[in-house]
Structures are given as C-alpha cells and as structure tokens.
Design a protein around this motif. Structure first.
Motif, short mmCIF file in Angstrom:
data_model
loop_
_atom_site.label_atom_id
_atom_site.label_comp_id
_atom_site.label_asym_id
_atom_site.label_seq_id
_atom_site.Cartn_x
_atom_site.Cartn_y
_atom_site.Cartn_z
N HIS A 40 0.83 -1.20 0.00
CA HIS A 40 0.00 0.00 0.00
C HIS A 40 0.87 1.26 0.00
N TYR A 43 1.55 2.10 -3.54
CA TYR A 43 0.34 2.59 -4.22
C TYR A 43 0.09 4.06 -3.88
N THR A 187 2.58 -8.64 -7.53
CA THR A 187 1.50 -7.84 -6.95
C THR A 187 1.58 -6.39 -7.43
N ARG A 191 -1.05 -4.20 -10.18
CA ARG A 191 -1.69 -2.91 -9.87
C ARG A 191 -1.26 -1.85 -10.89
N GLU A 194 -2.94 -2.40 -14.16
CA GLU A 194 -4.32 -1.95 -13.99
C GLU A 194 -4.42 -0.43 -14.19
N TYR A 271 -13.75 0.64 -9.73
CA TYR A 271 -12.72 1.63 -9.42
C TYR A 271 -13.36 2.99 -9.17
N HIS A 276 -8.86 0.87 -6.73
CA HIS A 276 -9.61 -0.37 -6.86
C HIS A 276 -10.44 -0.59 -5.58
N ASP A 757 -4.28 -11.52 -2.54
CA ASP A 757 -4.98 -10.71 -3.55
C ASP A 757 -5.97 -11.62 -4.26
#
Length: 792
Positions: A40, A43, A187, A191, A194, A271, A276, A757
C-alpha cells in the motif's frame, strides 16, 4: 490569488494538521503492517503521480524495486511546488512530506478527481520508512531532501540545474514497523498494469532489480483493452465489449465495459478515481441494479421468455466480466484504505447513465441480448438443478460418516478447534495415514484420483461428483451462497496432503480451486493448510535426516562442504557467512557484466575506499578512481574512456565507450541501492582478498583462480559420500516415517493457505484450470526457468 484548474502552486497546498501517531498506529492509515500494508505504501506514492497524469501533466511513471528493499517512484509531472509555504513557514515539499493532511487534493482547483489519500498518503509513507529521499525537478532546478523515519535529516535545497520536470521519491519501509519487507513484483505489476489500462495513453514501467524483471505498460484502448486482457484465457460469448463513458451534469464521470464468457462466475472490477474498490460499494450496487432492471424490462417487453420464470441478477450476470470506473470529486469511502465506496451520488449517477444507455443499446442490438439471455436461462436451470442436488449433501448426524463413500476415518474429538482433517491422495497413503494418526484429534479422508475441476463445471455438475459430495459432507458446512455455514465446519485444520510430484501438485490445485470458488471463508478464516512432506532423505554413514526443500538442501550441502576446510586468513566461525555473501557478490558482478561493465572494474569499485556519489563533486577524487582503473587494467576493453562534468548534478563522470554502448561511472550508478548493496558486499571481497584463493583441505592445499571455481569445489565436496533419496510419493513412506515427517504436530511442517490478492488468485486459477490453452502455454514458457523440482 484565485486557483484555476491549471494552477498548481505553493498556495494550493493547505495544511490541516500535524503528523502524529502514524508510527504508533500504522494500521489506521495503511490497513495493516503485513504484506498488504507494505504494498500500500507504493500505491500511495504512485497515486500522486497518477493524479498528475489524470490532470494532464504526466505521461510517464517509472517504478523500481531495488535490491536493498527500497522502491523508487518517478514521474514527469509538474513536480511538487518547491517555494516556501505561505502559512507553514517552511519549504512546501517538506510540508507535504511531514504534515498529515497537507496536499493539493484539498484545493479543488489543483485536481478534479484524485486517487491519493488526500494528503495523508505520502506523509504516512515518509513516517513509516527507514528513509525517504525526494528529488524535484521544477522551474529549471533540481531540488533534494532526505528524511529518516519521517524527520528531515538534510535541508531542502537546490542541488543542480535541469530543463526537466517531475518528482522522484525513493523510500525504504521501516523494519521496526512492518512484519515483512519483501515486495512482490507480481503484486505491484498487476496494480500498475491496472492503472495503465485505466489511464489511456499513460506509460508505466516497473522494474525489479533483485531478479532482473521489468514490464512496460501502455494501453491506448483504456478499459476496453483491459476487459479483453482479463478475458484472454476464456472463451468469449460476445465478440466485442459493451462500452460507454459519460459525465453527469454535476461532473461525475461513469465509464464501464462489459464482456461475457462461457464461465459460471461473475467478475466485476470496480474503481473510483483509479482506486480499486475491492469491497465494492454504491457504484457497484448501482451497476447491478440498473443492469438487472433494464435487461428484465427488455425481455418482458418483447416476451422473449415463454416460461413463467423470473431471472435473478445472479442468473443474468453469470459469465459476465465487467469494469466500472467512476471519477468524482471528494468521494466518501468506508475505511482509510478505500476498499468500499459510500457516496450515494455515485450510485445515482451510475444507475441513471447505465439505464439510459442500455435501453438504447439493447434496442439496437437484439442479437447480443439473445446471447446473454441464453446464458442466463442456462444459469437459471442449473440453479434449480443445484437446489435439488444440494439435498443429497445435507448431513443429518455424525454417525452417517461411517457409511459414506471415501472411507472417512473420523476423530474422537468433537470440538472443531481441536480437530484436523487430512485430505490424502490415494488409498495407499490414506492407509498409512490411518495407521499412524492420532485418533483422538486427526481424521483421514482418502481421495481417489483427481477430483472434478470445478473451474470447468457448473454448480449442479459439481454436486453430482461423489468425491466432492463426500468432502462437503465430511466438512459439515453445506455449500452454496445461501446454505454454506462456516460455523458448522467440523475441523479447524483442513490439511491437503499429496505427493511431491506433478499429479500431487495437480490434485492440490484442484482442491484449492474448489475451496477458493465455493468455500472461500475456510481459507479466509485460516483453516486450510498444505502438508509439506520432506523432499529428501539424506544418509551419510549411519546418520540420516529429512530435508524439506531445495533451499534447506543447499544449506546442508554447504555445511558438509566446509567440514575440515581452512580458508586462509579467515576466522572459522565466519566461513559460512563469507561463502554465502561471496556467492551474492559473484552474482551481482555477473549482472553488471551483462550491462557492459568489466568484472575487474566492478570489483575495484566495490572495494574502493570511501566511494560515495557525493564525492564526485571533487575532480581530484574522480581522477584518483580513473587512475586506479587504468593501472589495474579495468579499462582495457573500452575503445574510449575519459572524465567529463555533469551540470545537472554538479558532479564529474567517468565515461566508458565500447563498440556497442556508452556507459558511465556517475551519480546515477553510484547512488543506486544495487551499488550500495555491492559496496556492502565488498567487505567480503576485502576479507578473502584477491585471487588466487587458497584453502586447506585436511593436509592438502588447493588453489583456485576464480571465485566460481572455489564455490563449485565446496558444493561438490558437500555431496560426496551422500545417499540422497528423493521422495515423490507418500506411499513410499511406511506409517512410522509418515508420522515422523508429515503427521506429527510436534515435528511436521504445515503451510497455511492465504489469499493476499483475491483477483490475482482468481486470474491464476482461470489461467491454470480453464479451457483456453494458449495463455497457459505462455505462462509455462515464461516460468519454465523458475522451476526448482522438475518431475520427469
């Protein structure tokens, strides 16, 4: 001064409160201190760059996982404002990095629909990092500041000149905070892929310097390309996605794409402002309500169903794969990590836009409606058949177990918390397991052959499988959305125990697919485990031991190889640590060699005293390095070498030109975490000294000209005189061996099955267990070199 949408300045950054309690309660800000929270952090930094891209100022984002566990995120956006903040009285960058709720997202003129944590994100990342370095290119200058555990340790200052723009942040998560510091490339890649799909035209590059992996994501087709990508391993019912994008009068943007495949599950990806929303929310509710209502209205209007039946939303959405992306100003989320949207305005916007569009679309495309209806009617009939088949799996009392097929040997314990069930491959291993188990707490259920692949079967067919019915009955939970009850689970350890070969792996995957698709709560509660029978039994003389895996075997062979060995000039207690790190050095030197750097050159830099990129400001220091490399022959392979000055960083470079490429020893090279790791490992090179390497084995002296020769000798010596038995089948073990290695709670090794996930897991199960061959072949080809245990 009035901010316009294109104005992003010092006045745009508004300070709401200080940065307190983040380190004391990190879970409140990033969800957890495990793997999920670790990722996180990345992100949150990336989201700031995405916001710049959404605003039209950023075209490229580069994310790098470094070898020391740090991560760099760099974009070519406008760059964080670098002047003094008008109210905080310190540099604006420092305010953004150190003050909670300080950011451009509070000023509606800076960003319309932002995905970052409203100023929380980057300051929280800073607070939870061992160190964070920020470099800003803006207004003709390069600006830099370093922080440690949230506090600035250098002044924010201009360090060079440039005509570029953008922000670069490098941070290393704090080992005092996180349970794990191991970033997953897969992972992060998923993301970032995406985000590239959700932001048409944006290029995102992700690299993992630990394992030489990289991907470049760039999708002009947006979510239409994304929905096709998600369905590449499936057989499609519709040729092209149903797609629409529209903005409401109150500036809520709604975009969706819908595709149907021949599977029996619904996949809805939602989203909000690129975030997400895994737990869905109001936008998903609006999507489902609008789609079901409009579809049923159309079917009833034209009397397309002759029977008196009512299709549910689940029937209509069977086989649907859809993406719903909503952008709005100041969305309301439930929870800090934004996994569920709570904005009622989003539901109203989605329902309104979808209803209007779908009514027209269905009128214009009746053939598409017919295909979806055929699929929905099949789903309805299967649901009715499944409802009847379920009655066969309902268990009236525990005594019925003895009469069930599958020969379940139940345990005496009635408390699920103290009971465990072994799902054992084959009657032979099942027989051994029954003989060696602890009857008080351990139940055994042998499984004959491979169970049904539920990825390819509808629910009613699943319930017609004798093996699966036996399993459901043994577990006691029933099955299905309305009937499954986790509280009735009879065992709180469900242990899959299969052979360590291809068939065993296949059976394990079939069972995990079943639990993931139909009994996911068993996994989510932490009740599903994999047994880990030893891979090897090693005998040397009269002694024997079991070895769990390849890594443990390598470690064991290293210990044996170093017996009765003297490494000249090294303390005996340091032999193993030295050898392990010399292997790492050798791999890193080989990596740099592939990039064009001569091996001797890299080794020289690894052990060069006080080598630091900040010293490149000193011309005499750089000339000293250059002379050293000349004197020891490190530059002979290059056709042209020299020293020049880089005004952007105010430092000197050593340039190296070969026939095919131009390289440099400069700030960019020396400041990387990889090079810092090489410098750390350089101490082990210093410790062992230059080649030749001399060791004493008993009374004999041996000399090796290269590190590779030395390491290979130790490894081969470790294997000498060993009788290594590799186990592939549980049936190869007698009951005593099975108890010692796999069943005894005091000595066995179990792996808990967890869902990190859910969407990645779903995608992988579809890839491995679905009907479409081409993507599976591609997956095997891409991962062939990573295979450790090949069963041939």
């Amino acid at each position: 001064m009035t901010n316009t949408p294109n104005n992003y300045s010092e006045d745009s950054i508004r300070v709401l409160e200080g940065l307190e309690a983040v380190r004391q309660r990190p879970g409140m800000y990033i969800g957890s201190v495990g793997s999920r929270g670790l990722h996180h952090l990345v992100y949150e930094v990336v989201d700031n760059s995405i916001d710049e891209a959404s605003a039209g100022y950023c075209s490229n984002i580069n994310v790098i996982i470094h070898i020391d566990g740090s991560v760099t995120v760099e974009d070519d956006g406008r760059g964080i404002p670098v002047g003094m903040h008008p109210t905080a009285g310190k540099p604006t960058v420092e305010v953004v990095m150190t003050v909670l709720h300080a950011g451009g997202k509070f000023d509606s003129g800076s960003y319309f629909a932002s995905g970052g944590l409203h100023g929380v994100g980057v300051s929280v990342v800073n607070a939870l990092s061992e160190f964070l370095e920020v470099t800003v290119r803006r207004e003709g200058g390069v600006y830099f500041q370093r922080y440690e555990r949230g506090k600035p340790v250098t002044e924010f200052k201009r360090v060079g000149d440039t005509d570029k723009k953008g922000t670069k942040i490098t941070f290393k998560p704090d080992f005092q905070i996180f349970e794990t510091l191991d970033f997953s490339y897969e992972t992060l890649s998923r993301r970032l892929r995406e985000l590239a799909f959700l932001n048409s035209g944006l290029r995102i590059k992700v690299s993992d310097e630990r394992f030489d992996q990289s991907n470049d994501y760039h999708a002009e087709g947006g979510i239409v390309s994304y929905i096709k990508f998600l369905n590449k391993a499936k057989t499609l019912i519709l040729d092209e996605p149903i797609y629409h994008m529209e903005m409401t009068d109150d500036r809520i943007s709604v975009e969706f794409a819908i595709l149907y495949n021949d599977s029996y599950v619904e996949s809805l990806y939602s989203y909000v402002n690129n975030i997400h929303t895994e737990e869905g929310g109001t936008h998903e509710a609006g999507f489902k309500a609008a789609y079901t209502k409009v579809f049923n209205n159309f079917v009833n209007k034209y009397n397309l169903i002759k029977e008196k039946i009512t299709l549910t939303g689940d029937d209509i959405r069977e086989g649907m794969s859809a993406i719903i992306s909503v952008r709005l100003n100041e969305p309301v989320f439930e929870g800090q990590t934004k996994t569920k949207l709570g904005s009622s305005s989003a539901r109203n916007a989605v329902e309104s836009i979808m209803s209007k569009f779908l009514q027209d679309f269905f009128e214009e495309n009746p053939n598409i409606v017919k295909k979806i209806l055929d699929k929905a009617l099949q789903a309805f009939r299967a649901r009715e058949a499944a409802r009847k088949a379920k009655e066969l799996t309902r268990r009236k009392n525990v005594l019925e177990v003895s009469t069930l097929p599958g020969k379940l040997a139940d345990c005496q314990e009635k408390d699920p918390a103290n009971s465990e069930l072994f799902l054992v491959e084959g009657d032979s291993a099942g027989g051994s397991a029954k003989q060696c188990r602890d009857r008080r707490t351990q139940a055994i259920l042998p499984l004959k052959g491979k169970i049904l692949n539920v990825e390819k079967a509808r629910f009613d067919k699943l319930l017609s499988s004798a093996e699966i019915r036996t399993l459901i009955t043994a577990l006691g939970t029933s099955i299905g959305d309305k009937d499954f009850n986790i509280e009735k689970l009879r065992y709180h350890k469900v242990i899959i125990m299969t052979d360590a070969d291809v068939d065993g792996a296949h059976i394990s995957t079939l069972l995990m697919t079943f639990f993931f698709r139909y009994m996911r709560q068993i996994i989510e509660r932490g009740y599903l485990y994999m047994a880990a029978p030893p891979l090897y039994k090693v005998k040397k003389g009269k002694s024997e031991r079991y070895i769990q895996n390849e890594d443990e075997m390598e470690d064991y062979l290293l210990d044996l190889g170093l017996e009765d060995v003297e490494i000249q000039g090294v303390n005996r207690n340091r032999y193993k640590e030295l050898l392990i790190n010399l292997i790492k050095v050798n791999r890193m030197v080989s990596k740099y060699e592939r990039k064009g750097f001569e091996r001797r050159l890299i080794k020289t830099l690894a052990v060069y005293d006080e080598l630091d990129y900040t010293k490149l400001e000193n011309e005499d220091f750089v000339r000293g390095i250059y002379k050293k490399l000349q004197d020891n022959g490190s530059l002979t392979k290059y056709i042209n070498t020299g020293i020049n000055f880089n005004p952007e960083f105010g430092r000197y470079n050593i340039t190296l030109e070969s026939n095919s490429q131009l390289l440099a020893i400069n700030t960019e090279l020396l400041a990387t975490p990889e090079f810092r790791e090489l410098r750390r490992l350089g101490m082990f090179l210093k410790e062992i000294g230059d080649a030749p390497y001399r060791i004493k084995v008993g009374e004999d002296m041996k000399t090796f000209e290269t590190l590779t020769e030395f390491v290979s000798f130790i490894e081969q010596r470790g294997k000498k005189g060993l009788n290594i038995q590799r186990y592939k089948g549980l049936g190869e073990m007698n009951p005593e061996q099975l108890w010692e290695t796999t069943v005894d709670p005091e000595r066995r090794t179990l792996y808990q099955v967890r869902i990190e996930d859910a969407e990645v897991a779903s995608e992988l199960f579809t890839l491995l267990m679905g009907d479409v061959v081409a993507p599976r072949r591609e997956f095997i080809e891409n991962n062939a070199l990573n295979v450790r245990n090949l069963d041939v």
